[in-house]
Design a protein around this motif. Structure first.
Motif, PDB file in Angstrom:
ATOM      1  N   ALA A  35       0.835  -1.209   0.000  1.00 21.16           N
ATOM      2  CA  ALA A  35       0.000   0.000   0.000  1.00 21.16           C
ATOM      3  C   ALA A  35       0.868   1.256   0.000  1.00 21.16           C
ATOM      4  O   ALA A  35       0.613   2.203  -0.747  1.00 21.16           O
ATOM      5  CB  ALA A  35      -0.928  -0.007   1.208  1.00 21.16           C
ATOM      6  N   TYR A  36       1.898   1.270   0.834  1.00 26.10           N
ATOM      7  CA  TYR A  36       2.768   2.442   0.893  1.00 26.10           C
ATOM      8  C   TYR A  36       3.531   2.641  -0.414  1.00 26.10           C
ATOM      9  O   TYR A  36       3.744   3.771  -0.860  1.00 26.10           O
ATOM     10  CB  TYR A  36       3.749   2.320   2.059  1.00 26.10           C
ATOM     11  N   ARG A  37       3.960   1.544  -1.017  1.00 27.11           N
ATOM     12  CA  ARG A  37       4.665   1.655  -2.300  1.00 27.11           C
ATOM     13  C   ARG A  37       3.740   2.279  -3.356  1.00 27.11           C
ATOM     14  O   ARG A  37       4.162   3.134  -4.139  1.00 27.11           O
ATOM     15  CB  ARG A  37       5.134   0.287  -2.776  1.00 27.11           C
ATOM     16  N   THR A  38       2.492   1.817  -3.379  1.00 26.92           N
ATOM     17  CA  THR A  38       1.542   2.358  -4.345  1.00 26.92           C
ATOM     18  C   THR A  38       1.272   3.834  -4.075  1.00 26.92           C
ATOM     19  O   THR A  38       1.199   4.648  -4.994  1.00 26.92           O
ATOM     20  CB  THR A  38       0.220   1.571  -4.300  1.00 26.92           C
ATOM     21  N   SER A  39       1.136   4.174  -2.804  1.00 29.65           N
ATOM     22  CA  SER A  39       0.912   5.572  -2.441  1.00 29.65           C
ATOM     23  C   SER A  39       2.085   6.446  -2.882  1.00 29.65           C
ATOM     24  O   SER A  39       1.885   7.557  -3.409  1.00 29.65           O
ATOM     25  CB  SER A  39       0.704   5.690  -0.925  1.00 29.65           C
ATOM     26  N   LEU A  40       3.305   5.951  -2.708  1.00 28.69           N
ATOM     27  CA  LEU A  40       4.481   6.714  -3.121  1.00 28.69           C
ATOM     28  C   LEU A  40       4.570   6.831  -4.633  1.00 28.69           C
ATOM     29  O   LEU A  40       5.043   7.855  -5.157  1.00 28.69           O
ATOM     30  CB  LEU A  40       5.758   6.058  -2.589  1.00 28.69           C
ATOM     31  N   ARG A  41       4.109   5.808  -5.337  1.00 27.91           N
ATOM     32  CA  ARG A  41       4.110   5.898  -6.795  1.00 27.91           C
ATOM     33  C   ARG A  41       3.165   6.998  -7.268  1.00 27.91           C
ATOM     34  O   ARG A  41       3.437   7.704  -8.244  1.00 27.91           O
ATOM     35  CB  ARG A  41       3.702   4.549  -7.400  1.00 27.91           C
ATOM     36  N   LEU A  42       2.057   7.157  -6.557  1.00 23.39           N
ATOM     37  CA  LEU A  42       1.085   8.189  -6.917  1.00 23.39           C
ATOM     38  C   LEU A  42       1.500   9.567  -6.411  1.00 23.39           C
ATOM     39  O   LEU A  42       1.188  10.581  -7.023  1.00 23.39           O
ATOM     40  CB  LEU A  42      -0.291   7.822  -6.345  1.00 23.39           C
ATOM     41  N   ASP A  43       2.185   9.596  -5.276  1.00 23.07           N
ATOM     42  CA  ASP A  43       2.629  10.866  -4.683  1.00 23.07           C
ATOM     43  C   ASP A  43       4.043  10.692  -4.139  1.00 23.07           C
ATOM     44  O   ASP A  43       4.237  10.459  -2.944  1.00 23.07           O
ATOM     45  CB  ASP A  43       1.662  11.285  -3.572  1.00 23.07           C
ATOM     46  N   PRO A  44       5.046  10.807  -5.002  1.00 23.06           N
ATOM     47  CA  PRO A  44       6.430  10.522  -4.579  1.00 23.06           C
ATOM     48  C   PRO A  44       6.981  11.491  -3.536  1.00 23.06           C
ATOM     49  O   PRO A  44       8.016  11.219  -2.933  1.00 23.06           O
ATOM     50  CB  PRO A  44       7.222  10.650  -5.899  1.00 23.06           C
ATOM     51  N   GLU A  45       6.308  12.609  -3.312  1.00 26.07           N
ATOM     52  CA  GLU A  45       6.838  13.619  -2.389  1.00 26.07           C
ATOM     53  C   GLU A  45       6.371  13.440  -0.947  1.00 26.07           C
ATOM     54  O   GLU A  45       6.749  14.222  -0.075  1.00 26.07           O
ATOM     55  CB  GLU A  45       6.424  15.022  -2.886  1.00 26.07           C
ATOM     56  N   ASN A  46       5.547  12.459  -0.670  1.00 29.88           N
ATOM     57  CA  ASN A  46       4.985  12.289   0.673  1.00 29.88           C
ATOM     58  C   ASN A  46       6.012  11.621   1.597  1.00 29.88           C
ATOM     59  O   ASN A  46       6.213  10.405   1.551  1.00 29.88           O
ATOM     60  CB  ASN A  46       3.703  11.456   0.612  1.00 29.88           C
ATOM     61  N   GLU A  47       6.626  12.419   2.431  1.00 30.06           N
ATOM     62  CA  GLU A  47       7.676  11.898   3.313  1.00 30.06           C
ATOM     63  C   GLU A  47       7.107  11.050   4.448  1.00 30.06           C
ATOM     64  O   GLU A  47       7.772  10.143   4.956  1.00 30.06           O
ATOM     65  CB  GLU A  47       8.498  13.061   3.887  1.00 30.06           C
ATOM     66  N   ASP A  48       5.867  11.337   4.882  1.00 35.70           N
ATOM     67  CA  ASP A  48       5.243  10.523   5.930  1.00 35.70           C
ATOM     68  C   ASP A  48       5.077   9.077   5.469  1.00 35.70           C
ATOM     69  O   ASP A  48       5.345   8.127   6.217  1.00 35.70           O
ATOM     70  CB  ASP A  48       3.882  11.107   6.319  1.00 35.70           C
TER      71      ASP A  48
END
Length: 331
Positions: A164-177
Motif C-alpha cells: 500500500a505504501y509503495r503504491t501511495s508513493l508511486r502516486l505521490d512521490p513527495e509524501n515523506e510521511d
C-alpha cells in the motif's frame, strides 16, 4: 455578498493546504461572524482547526455545519475526525458510518471511516477492509493507499502495508510521511528496503513525465480545436503563426521535464515507457499529434490550405488525453 464569501473560502482552503491553518482561521472567523449560516465556511474552519490540533472547537464548528443546509457528508467527516482526536472513538465511528451511509460511493467517507476504525482497538481489522474498498473506488488517490498502509501496519500485516505504501508513493512521490511508514513496515517485518536507487529514479521520472503529459493533453486538444475553428472554412497564412506558437508551447513543456530532471532521473525518463504502458500509449499519441501539427504548420508557411492534417492531429490529441484522464494521476 456571495462572491466575496466564495473568494474568502477559496483563499482559506489554499492557506490550509499550504500549511498555514492559523491564517485560514483568522480569515474565516470574521466571515462567520457576519454569515453564521454558511455551512461551507464552518467546514473550512473545522478543517483548519483540526490542522492546528484543536479538535474540540473543530467538533463544534462541524456540528454547526450539520444543522445548516450544505454538504453534510463533509461535516460528518470532520466531526468523525474531531471525535477520534478527542478519544471518543465510538462516537467517531458512528459519525463516519453516517457519512458512508449518506455517500456510499465517496472514497473520502471510506477513508475517514477506516481512519477512525484504525484508532479504535476493536476496529482495526475492519479498518483494513474499509480501506481496501476505498482503494477500489479511487485507485488514483494516494491517500486511499496511505490509509490502507496505516491500517495494515496497526494489525501487523507488513506485506499489505508495504504494498500500500509503495503504491501511495508511486502516486505521490513527495509524501515523506508515507516514505517513513514504509521504512517502519520494512523494519517491523525484519527485512531490508527493496527500493533501489534505480527504482526511486524511475518513480520520480514517472511523476515528471505524467505531469508533462497532462499539460500536453490540455495544450494539444484545446489548441488544435481552436485552430480548427479559426481556420474554417479555409486557413490563412496568419494561422501559421498561431500554430507555431502551439508547437512552441509543446516544446517548452517537454524541455521543462528535462530541465527539472536530475542526472539520474534523466536517464530513467527513457525507461519509464517500458514499465508504464499508459505513459507509452499517451506519449505515442501526443508525439503523433505534435508531428502532424509541425508538418501542417510548415505547410501553411509554404502556402498550403488544407485542414485535414489538423483534424488528424486533434484526433490523436484527444486519444492521448483520454488515456491521461481515464488513468488518473501518476498512473
Amino acid at each position: 455578498m456571495s462572491e466575496p464569501i466564495t473568494a474568502v473560502l477559496v483563499r482559506a482552503a489554499e492557506l490550509t493546504a499550504k500549511g498555514l491553518p492559523y491564517k485560514a482561521i483568522d480569515l474565516l472567523r470574521p466571515v462567520l461572524a457576519v454569515n453564521p449560516r454558511h455551512a461551507q465556511a464552518w467546514c473550512e474552519l473545522a478543517a483548519a482547526l483540526l490542522d492546528v490540533d484543536q479538535p474540540d472547537p473543530a467538533l463544534s464548528a462541524a456540528k454547526r455545519a450539520l444543522v445548516l443546509d450544505g454538504d453534510h457528508s463533509w461535516a460528518q467527516r470532520l466531526a468523525a475526525l474531531a471525535l477520534s482526536e478527542l478519544g471518543r472513538h465510538r462516537e467517531a465511528v458512528v459519525s463516519a458510518r453516517e457519512c458512508v451511509r449518506r455517500k456510499p460511493g465517496d472514497w473520502r467517507c471510506l477513508v475517514v471511516l477506516a481512519d477512525v476504525l484504525a484508532a479504535a482497538p476493536d476496529g482495526r481489522r475492519e479498518a483494513v477492509a474499509v480501506a481496501r474498498e476505498a482503494t477500489r473506488l479511487a485507485p488514483e488517490q494516494a491517500r486511499t493507499f496511505q490509509v490502507l498502509g496505516d491500517a495494515a501496519l496497526r494489525v501487523g500485516d507488513w506485506d499489505t502495508a508495504e504494498h500500500a505504501y509503495r503504491t501511495s508513493l508511486r502516486l505521490d512521490p513527495e509524501n515523506e510521511d508515507v516514505r517513513a511508514n514504509l521504512a517502519t513496515a520494512w523494519r517491523k517485518r525484519g527485512g531490508k528496503p527493496t527500493a533501489s536507487p534505480a527504482h526511486e529514479s524511475l518513480t520520480k521520472a514517472h511523476a515528471l513525465l505524467w505531469s508533462a503529459l497532462t499539460r500536453l493533453a490540455a495544450l494539444l486538444a484545446a489548441g488544435d480545436l481552436l485552430l480548427l475553428l479559426a481556420g474554417m472554412p479555409k486557413p490563412t497564412p496568419a494561422l501559421a503563426y498561431l500554430a507555431a506558437g502551439l508547437v512552441g508551447a509543446c516544446a517548452v513543456t517537454v524541455l521543462t521535464v528535462l530541465f527539472r530532471a536530475r542526472r539520474g532521473t534523466r536517464r530513467a525518463l527513457l525507461a519509464v515507457p517500458l514499465h508504464r504502458p499508459k505513459v507509452a500509449l499517451a506519449g505515442v499519441a501526443f508525439t503523433a499529434s505534435t508531428t502532424i501539427l509541425v508538418v501542417w504548420t510548415a505547410g501553411l508557411f509554404l502556402g498550403a490550405t488544407t485542414m485535414q492534417p489538423l483534424v488528424l492531429s486533434w484526433i490523436f490529441a484527444v486519444l492521448g488525453g483520454a488515456v491521461v484522464v481515464l488513468s488518473g494521476n501518476h498512473r
